[in-house]
Design a protein around this motif. Sequence first.
Motif, PDB file in Angstrom:
ATOM      1  N   LYS A  91      30.672  37.491  33.127  1.00  0.00           N
ATOM      2  CA  LYS A  91      31.516  36.554  33.862  1.00  0.00           C
ATOM      3  C   LYS A  91      32.984  36.972  33.855  1.00  0.00           C
ATOM      4  N   SER A  92      33.396  37.564  32.756  1.00  0.00           N
ATOM      5  CA  SER A  92      34.804  37.957  32.641  1.00  0.00           C
ATOM      6  C   SER A  92      35.162  39.064  33.625  1.00  0.00           C
ATOM      7  N   LEU A  93      34.150  39.755  34.140  1.00  0.00           N
ATOM      8  CA  LEU A  93      34.402  40.840  35.081  1.00  0.00           C
ATOM      9  C   LEU A  93      35.031  40.316  36.360  1.00  0.00           C
ATOM     10  N   PHE A  94      34.791  39.076  36.706  1.00  0.00           N
ATOM     11  CA  PHE A  94      35.271  38.497  37.957  1.00  0.00           C
ATOM     12  C   PHE A  94      36.480  37.586  37.762  1.00  0.00           C
ATOM     13  N   THR A  95      37.099  37.618  36.603  1.00  0.00           N
ATOM     14  CA  THR A  95      38.287  36.796  36.357  1.00  0.00           C
ATOM     15  C   THR A  95      39.411  37.238  37.294  1.00  0.00           C
ATOM     16  N   PRO A  96      39.927  36.337  38.130  1.00  0.00           N
ATOM     17  CA  PRO A  96      40.935  36.732  39.140  1.00  0.00           C
ATOM     18  C   PRO A  96      42.344  36.856  38.557  1.00  0.00           C
ATOM     19  N   ILE A  97      42.540  37.796  37.653  1.00  0.00           N
ATOM     20  CA  ILE A  97      43.862  37.992  37.052  1.00  0.00           C
ATOM     21  C   ILE A  97      44.340  39.433  37.245  1.00  0.00           C
ATOM     22  N   SER A  98      43.759  40.136  38.214  1.00  0.00           N
ATOM     23  CA  SER A  98      44.151  41.520  38.464  1.00  0.00           C
ATOM     24  C   SER A  98      45.129  41.587  39.629  1.00  0.00           C
ATOM     25  N   PHE A  99      46.374  42.005  39.334  1.00  0.00           N
ATOM     26  CA  PHE A  99      47.402  42.142  40.368  1.00  0.00           C
ATOM     27  C   PHE A  99      48.036  43.531  40.308  1.00  0.00           C
ATOM     28  N   ILE A 100      47.297  44.503  39.803  1.00  0.00           N
ATOM     29  CA  ILE A 100      47.881  45.806  39.522  1.00  0.00           C
ATOM     30  C   ILE A 100      48.369  46.517  40.789  1.00  0.00           C
ATOM     31  N   VAL A 101      47.819  46.178  41.953  1.00  0.00           N
ATOM     32  CA  VAL A 101      48.244  46.855  43.182  1.00  0.00           C
ATOM     33  C   VAL A 101      49.666  46.465  43.597  1.00  0.00           C
ATOM     34  N   VAL A 102      50.242  45.433  42.983  1.00  0.00           N
ATOM     35  CA  VAL A 102      51.620  45.054  43.321  1.00  0.00           C
ATOM     36  C   VAL A 102      52.614  45.685  42.345  1.00  0.00           C
ATOM     37  N   LEU A 103      52.136  46.572  41.467  1.00  0.00           N
ATOM     38  CA  LEU A 103      53.034  47.230  40.530  1.00  0.00           C
ATOM     39  C   LEU A 103      54.112  48.013  41.282  1.00  0.00           C
ATOM     40  N   GLY A 104      53.723  48.727  42.331  1.00  0.00           N
ATOM     41  CA  GLY A 104      54.678  49.514  43.107  1.00  0.00           C
ATOM     42  C   GLY A 104      55.771  48.669  43.738  1.00  0.00           C
ATOM     43  N   PRO A 105      55.409  47.617  44.498  1.00  0.00           N
ATOM     44  CA  PRO A 105      56.444  46.758  45.077  1.00  0.00           C
ATOM     45  C   PRO A 105      57.366  46.131  44.033  1.00  0.00           C
ATOM     46  N   LEU A 106      56.803  45.691  42.917  1.00  0.00           N
ATOM     47  CA  LEU A 106      57.637  45.111  41.863  1.00  0.00           C
ATOM     48  C   LEU A 106      58.623  46.141  41.322  1.00  0.00           C
ATOM     49  N   LEU A 107      58.148  47.368  41.144  1.00  0.00           N
ATOM     50  CA  LEU A 107      59.004  48.450  40.666  1.00  0.00           C
ATOM     51  C   LEU A 107      60.159  48.685  41.644  1.00  0.00           C
ATOM     52  N   PRO A 146      27.445  31.827  42.810  1.00  0.00           N
ATOM     53  CA  PRO A 146      26.411  31.493  41.817  1.00  0.00           C
ATOM     54  C   PRO A 146      26.206  32.633  40.827  1.00  0.00           C
ATOM     55  N   GLU A 147      25.737  32.289  39.643  1.00  0.00           N
ATOM     56  CA  GLU A 147      25.613  33.262  38.556  1.00  0.00           C
ATOM     57  C   GLU A 147      24.656  34.405  38.909  1.00  0.00           C
ATOM     58  N   GLU A 148      23.547  34.109  39.582  1.00  0.00           N
ATOM     59  CA  GLU A 148      22.594  35.170  39.890  1.00  0.00           C
ATOM     60  C   GLU A 148      23.180  36.199  40.871  1.00  0.00           C
ATOM     61  N   ILE A 149      24.025  35.727  41.776  1.00  0.00           N
ATOM     62  CA  ILE A 149      24.671  36.647  42.719  1.00  0.00           C
ATOM     63  C   ILE A 149      25.697  37.520  41.988  1.00  0.00           C
ATOM     64  N   LYS A 150      26.417  36.913  41.063  1.00  0.00           N
ATOM     65  CA  LYS A 150      27.381  37.690  40.269  1.00  0.00           C
ATOM     66  C   LYS A 150      26.670  38.803  39.513  1.00  0.00           C
ATOM     67  N   LEU A 151      25.529  38.462  38.925  1.00  0.00           N
ATOM     68  CA  LEU A 151      24.795  39.442  38.134  1.00  0.00           C
ATOM     69  C   LEU A 151      24.307  40.588  39.004  1.00  0.00           C
ATOM     70  N   GLN A 152      23.803  40.273  40.187  1.00  0.00           N
ATOM     71  CA  GLN A 152      23.354  41.318  41.105  1.00  0.00           C
ATOM     72  C   GLN A 152      24.530  42.169  41.588  1.00  0.00           C
ATOM     73  N   PHE A 153      25.619  41.512  41.849  1.00  0.00           N
ATOM     74  CA  PHE A 153      26.785  42.213  42.351  1.00  0.00           C
ATOM     75  C   PHE A 153      27.370  43.161  41.299  1.00  0.00           C
ATOM     76  N   MET A 154      27.281  42.762  40.032  1.00  0.00           N
ATOM     77  CA  MET A 154      27.847  43.566  38.960  1.00  0.00           C
ATOM     78  C   MET A 154      27.199  44.943  38.909  1.00  0.00           C
ATOM     79  N   PHE A 155      25.898  45.027  39.198  1.00  0.00           N
ATOM     80  CA  PHE A 155      25.174  46.286  39.136  1.00  0.00           C
ATOM     81  C   PHE A 155      25.105  47.002  40.493  1.00  0.00           C
TER      82      PHE A 155
END
Length: 394
Positions: A91-107, A146-155
């Motif tokens: 579940k933690s794989l889908f935590t929406p806390i990734s903003f790394i693509v804005v590192l360049g603009p912030l810089l 749904p959890e089953e879709i997340k699991l399928q998507f992970m692989f």
Amino acid sequence: MQLVAVPTGITKTIDHQLAPYLETGMLGAIYTKLIYPIFAVGILLSLFLLLKGIRGRSLNVFLTGIILVLSLYGFKNQLYAVNYSLTNTYKSLFTPISFIVVLGPLLFFYIKSLTVSSFKWHRMYLYHFVPGILVFLYYGILALLPEEIKLQFMFSPFEVLFSHSEQIAAVLLGGVYLYFAVKNYNHWKADHPVLNRKLASWVFRFLLGLALLLGFWGIMILVNLWIYDFGVATVSYNPLWLVMGITLLWLGVEIASNPKFFLLNKSTNLVNGNRVMSVEELSNLKNGLKGLMVDQKLYTDPNLSLNTLALALDINPKYLSMMLNNSLGKNFYDFINEYRIEDIKKRLADGSNRNLTIEAIANQAGFRSKSSFNAAFKKQLGMTPREFMKQGNP
């Protein structure tokens, strides 16, 4: 059925010898003691500075954002799918806390906010952050499935492809924005003869540090492609988290060792407590000073102070002090006393002043006392007023 190609040659050596060392050797010994605390503290500190600040003072919002996105991205990748992860749940794989693509603009905007005195945020700048918004929406939607879709998507191959695409985009965009940030920095140095050395030194160190991080990250991506064909590879990414953690640690040390430089008052427009002047601003200020000193003889006022002179020029006293020190190489009192002493020399040459004592002439030129006059005279000419007179000078 073999799902992953068996490495051979040098790739086999790296995979069988270097990878285990990085997983259970040196990195394994310090990983949990160094990486987790750095990422966690980076998140908490940046959020605190963004939301509240310290006694009305805050860190530059773009620098805070850089610390936050690096901390969040590193922390997210410690939640799942790496050795010594905090949790094994997918579940933690889908935590929406990734903003790394804005590192360049912030810089880029951080450097621009430091080097452009008139910099103001415009809504149009939000377009630079569209990739980050799209990535957030992507993870946000996945988190609600749904959890089953997340699991399928992970692989699924798409998940791995998106993860690597996000990294490649972050490095490439970071490189592009870094290039323009360096150009901005070089133009700033060329166009501003009055530079705060402390600020210029910090900008250089910051750009170099971020360039090294992006360069190392790019190398890790190539290693992953070369050895693992973009499979999940501890040998590639454990060193990356370590370098990212060291980068955050370095930024923290810089800020903590000089908070007066990095923390700025929210009610002012000063950048890191400093101000730079353009060639035009410097020329106008010098002309204004010349008018006040030569035409109005403001130096003859014994009560003249830095604040009074700054008020006459309609400029902040700190700006005036910085210009005198950095451009003319002298402080306020040395600057004023030079005019006073030149005036005294002219008065002494005037025959109509022969009935006046040197002390009386010094008072007319703006000196309050005989002692301050003698000290300033000797500092500028290397001799006392009496020694100056004995040498036959008028």
